[in-house]
Design a protein around this motif. Structure first.
Motif, PDB file in Angstrom:
ATOM      1  N   MET A   1       0.845  -1.202   0.000  1.00  0.00           N
ATOM      2  CA  MET A   1       0.000   0.000   0.000  1.00  0.00           C
ATOM      3  C   MET A   1       0.875   1.245   0.000  1.00  0.00           C
ATOM      4  SD  MET A   1      -3.211  -0.874   0.068  1.00  0.00           S
ATOM      5  CE  MET A   1      -4.246   0.340   0.929  1.00  0.00           C
ATOM      6  N   SER A   2       0.705   2.050  -1.014  1.00  0.00           N
ATOM      7  CA  SER A   2       1.522   3.254  -1.059  1.00  0.00           C
ATOM      8  C   SER A   2       0.660   4.485  -1.280  1.00  0.00           C
ATOM      9  CB  SER A   2       2.565   3.142  -2.173  1.00  0.00           C
ATOM     10  OG  SER A   2       1.901   3.040  -3.409  1.00  0.00           O
ATOM     11  N   GLU A   3      -0.603   4.383  -0.842  1.00  0.00           N
ATOM     12  CA  GLU A   3      -1.488   5.527  -1.026  1.00  0.00           C
ATOM     13  C   GLU A   3      -1.063   6.674  -0.114  1.00  0.00           C
ATOM     14  OE1 GLU A   3      -6.250   6.569  -1.034  1.00  0.00           O
ATOM     15  OE2 GLU A   3      -5.542   4.773  -0.047  1.00  0.00           O
ATOM     16  N   VAL A   4      -0.904   7.836  -0.711  1.00  0.00           N
ATOM     17  CA  VAL A   4      -0.495   8.995   0.080  1.00  0.00           C
ATOM     18  C   VAL A   4      -1.697   9.900   0.299  1.00  0.00           C
ATOM     19  CG1 VAL A   4       0.993  11.011   0.172  1.00  0.00           C
ATOM     20  CG2 VAL A   4       1.820   8.891  -0.874  1.00  0.00           C
ATOM     21  N   LEU A   5      -2.038  10.115   1.544  1.00  0.00           N
ATOM     22  CA  LEU A   5      -3.152  10.998   1.863  1.00  0.00           C
ATOM     23  C   LEU A   5      -2.634  12.422   2.002  1.00  0.00           C
ATOM     24  CD1 LEU A   5      -4.898   8.734   4.496  1.00  0.00           C
ATOM     25  CD2 LEU A   5      -5.771   9.296   2.233  1.00  0.00           C
ATOM     26  N   PRO A   6      -3.481  13.399   1.649  1.00  0.00           N
ATOM     27  CA  PRO A   6      -3.045  14.780   1.807  1.00  0.00           C
ATOM     28  C   PRO A   6      -2.836  15.116   3.285  1.00  0.00           C
ATOM     29  CG  PRO A   6      -5.370  14.681   1.217  1.00  0.00           C
ATOM     30  CD  PRO A   6      -4.841  13.276   1.129  1.00  0.00           C
ATOM     31  N   SER A   7      -1.922  16.025   3.556  1.00  0.00           N
ATOM     32  CA  SER A   7      -1.709  16.417   4.943  1.00  0.00           C
ATOM     33  C   SER A   7      -2.831  17.346   5.396  1.00  0.00           C
ATOM     34  CB  SER A   7      -0.351  17.093   5.101  1.00  0.00           C
ATOM     35  OG  SER A   7      -0.239  18.150   4.196  1.00  0.00           O
ATOM     36  N   CYS A   8      -2.966  17.499   6.699  1.00  0.00           N
ATOM     37  CA  CYS A   8      -4.055  18.283   7.269  1.00  0.00           C
ATOM     38  C   CYS A   8      -3.948  19.756   6.866  1.00  0.00           C
ATOM     39  CB  CYS A   8      -3.996  18.166   8.794  1.00  0.00           C
ATOM     40  SG  CYS A   8      -5.203  19.213   9.623  1.00  0.00           S
ATOM     41  N   PRO A   9      -5.028  20.349   6.328  1.00  0.00           N
ATOM     42  CA  PRO A   9      -4.988  21.759   5.943  1.00  0.00           C
ATOM     43  C   PRO A   9      -4.928  22.697   7.144  1.00  0.00           C
ATOM     44  CG  PRO A   9      -7.193  20.868   5.585  1.00  0.00           C
ATOM     45  CD  PRO A   9      -6.313  19.709   5.991  1.00  0.00           C
ATOM     46  N   GLU A  10      -5.267  22.187   8.320  1.00  0.00           N
ATOM     47  CA  GLU A  10      -5.273  23.028   9.521  1.00  0.00           C
ATOM     48  C   GLU A  10      -3.903  23.054  10.188  1.00  0.00           C
ATOM     49  OE1 GLU A  10      -8.009  24.787  11.181  1.00  0.00           O
ATOM     50  OE2 GLU A  10      -8.694  24.644   9.116  1.00  0.00           O
ATOM     51  N   CYS A  11      -3.334  21.891  10.410  1.00  0.00           N
ATOM     52  CA  CYS A  11      -2.093  21.840  11.189  1.00  0.00           C
ATOM     53  C   CYS A  11      -0.951  21.177  10.434  1.00  0.00           C
ATOM     54  CB  CYS A  11      -2.329  21.123  12.511  1.00  0.00           C
ATOM     55  SG  CYS A  11      -2.591  19.343  12.312  1.00  0.00           S
ATOM     56  N   SER A  12      -1.198  20.816   9.174  1.00  0.00           N
ATOM     57  CA  SER A  12      -0.161  20.211   8.328  1.00  0.00           C
ATOM     58  C   SER A  12       0.312  18.848   8.796  1.00  0.00           C
ATOM     59  CB  SER A  12       1.054  21.142   8.192  1.00  0.00           C
ATOM     60  OG  SER A  12       0.644  22.361   7.656  1.00  0.00           O
ATOM     61  N   SER A  13      -0.426  18.229   9.686  1.00  0.00           N
ATOM     62  CA  SER A  13      -0.044  16.883  10.118  1.00  0.00           C
ATOM     63  C   SER A  13      -0.160  15.912   8.946  1.00  0.00           C
ATOM     64  CB  SER A  13      -0.961  16.424  11.249  1.00  0.00           C
ATOM     65  OG  SER A  13      -0.799  15.024  11.449  1.00  0.00           O
ATOM     66  N   CYS A  25      -7.939  14.348  10.760  1.00  0.00           N
ATOM     67  CA  CYS A  25      -6.615  14.575  11.339  1.00  0.00           C
ATOM     68  C   CYS A  25      -6.675  14.227  12.825  1.00  0.00           C
ATOM     69  CB  CYS A  25      -6.212  16.030  11.156  1.00  0.00           C
ATOM     70  SG  CYS A  25      -4.708  16.443  12.052  1.00  0.00           S
ATOM     71  N   PRO A  26      -5.876  13.262  13.250  1.00  0.00           N
ATOM     72  CA  PRO A  26      -5.918  12.862  14.657  1.00  0.00           C
ATOM     73  C   PRO A  26      -5.264  13.894  15.580  1.00  0.00           C
ATOM     74  CG  PRO A  26      -4.201  11.647  13.514  1.00  0.00           C
ATOM     75  CD  PRO A  26      -4.898  12.470  12.472  1.00  0.00           C
ATOM     76  N   GLU A  27      -4.504  14.802  15.025  1.00  0.00           N
ATOM     77  CA  GLU A  27      -3.759  15.715  15.883  1.00  0.00           C
ATOM     78  C   GLU A  27      -4.547  16.957  16.275  1.00  0.00           C
ATOM     79  OE1 GLU A  27       0.293  16.207  14.812  1.00  0.00           O
ATOM     80  OE2 GLU A  27       0.467  14.109  14.222  1.00  0.00           O
ATOM     81  N   CYS A  28      -5.350  17.490  15.345  1.00  0.00           N
ATOM     82  CA  CYS A  28      -6.132  18.669  15.709  1.00  0.00           C
ATOM     83  C   CYS A  28      -7.633  18.388  15.609  1.00  0.00           C
ATOM     84  CB  CYS A  28      -5.757  19.864  14.837  1.00  0.00           C
ATOM     85  SG  CYS A  28      -6.314  19.732  13.136  1.00  0.00           S
ATOM     86  N   GLY A  29      -7.998  17.184  15.142  1.00  0.00           N
ATOM     87  CA  GLY A  29      -9.407  16.829  15.087  1.00  0.00           C
ATOM     88  C   GLY A  29     -10.149  17.360  13.876  1.00  0.00           C
ATOM     89  N   HIS A  30      -9.435  17.999  12.960  1.00  0.00           N
ATOM     90  CA  HIS A  30     -10.079  18.561  11.778  1.00  0.00           C
ATOM     91  C   HIS A  30     -10.581  17.441  10.866  1.00  0.00           C
ATOM     92  CE1 HIS A  30     -10.974  21.563   8.831  1.00  0.00           C
ATOM     93  NE2 HIS A  30     -10.136  21.102   7.947  1.00  0.00           N
ATOM     94  N   GLU A  31     -11.807  17.622  10.356  1.00  0.00           N
ATOM     95  CA  GLU A  31     -12.358  16.688   9.375  1.00  0.00           C
ATOM     96  C   GLU A  31     -12.699  17.464   8.128  1.00  0.00           C
ATOM     97  OE1 GLU A  31     -15.769  14.791  10.972  1.00  0.00           O
ATOM     98  OE2 GLU A  31     -14.753  14.088  12.776  1.00  0.00           O
ATOM     99  N   TRP A  32     -12.395  16.922   6.972  1.00  0.00           N
ATOM    100  CA  TRP A  32     -12.706  17.635   5.740  1.00  0.00           C
ATOM    101  C   TRP A  32     -12.873  16.668   4.582  1.00  0.00           C
ATOM    102  CZ3 TRP A  32      -7.958  16.588   7.504  1.00  0.00           C
ATOM    103  CH2 TRP A  32      -6.971  16.212   6.607  1.00  0.00           C
ATOM    104  N   ALA A  33     -13.529  17.169   3.553  1.00  0.00           N
ATOM    105  CA  ALA A  33     -13.725  16.367   2.354  1.00  0.00           C
ATOM    106  C   ALA A  33     -12.546  16.608   1.423  1.00  0.00           C
ATOM    107  CB  ALA A  33     -15.025  16.759   1.659  1.00  0.00           C
TER     108      ALA A  33
END
Ligand SMILES: [Zn+2]
Length: 116
Positions: A1-13, A25-33
């Motif tokens: 598996m080499s799928e790369v997910l985009p990093s979090c737009p809020e905290c860049s995690s 995002c598990p670090e700041c809790g942001h959810e987005w489409a």
């Protein structure tokens, strides 16, 4: 598996994970489409001239500042009219494909023209 997910737009995690159709995002809790790359391509990307007019294929524009042209001692002078432009996805911001009288076909930046 080499799928790369985009990093979090809020905290860049980079530790994001998919949940249904959303990304979380598990670090700041942001959810987005995640952006759907198949849509939204044509409508939003209007090309505008130096004062904000939306340009379209076939427009006539005026060059607002003198431009250097390779091989020409004079270059294109400010005020030169360019007819029947064609909008392109050009390199380095050169988003207008056109023919300039006396110079031939070339690409200009929309930031140096004004709709006539
Ligand atoms: Zn985050």
């Amino acid at each position: 598996m080499s799928e790369v997910l985009p990093s979090c737009p809020e905290c860049s995690s980079v530790h994001t994970y998919p949940m249904g159709t959303l990304l979380v995002c598990p670090e700041c809790g942001h959810e987005w489409a995640p952006a759907d790359e198949a849509e939204g391509d044509s409508a939003e990307k209007a090309i505008r001239d130096s004062v904000g007019n939306v340009l379209a294929d076939g427009d006539t524009v005026t060059v607002i500042k003198s431009l250097k042209v390779k091989g020409s001692p004079t270059g294109i002078k400010a005020g030169t009219k360019v007819r029947n432009i064609r909008l392109v996805d050009g390199v380095d911001g050169h988003d207008i494909d056109c023919k300039v009288d006396g110079f031939g076909a070339m690409q200009l930046k929309s930031s140096v023209v004004k709709k006539a």
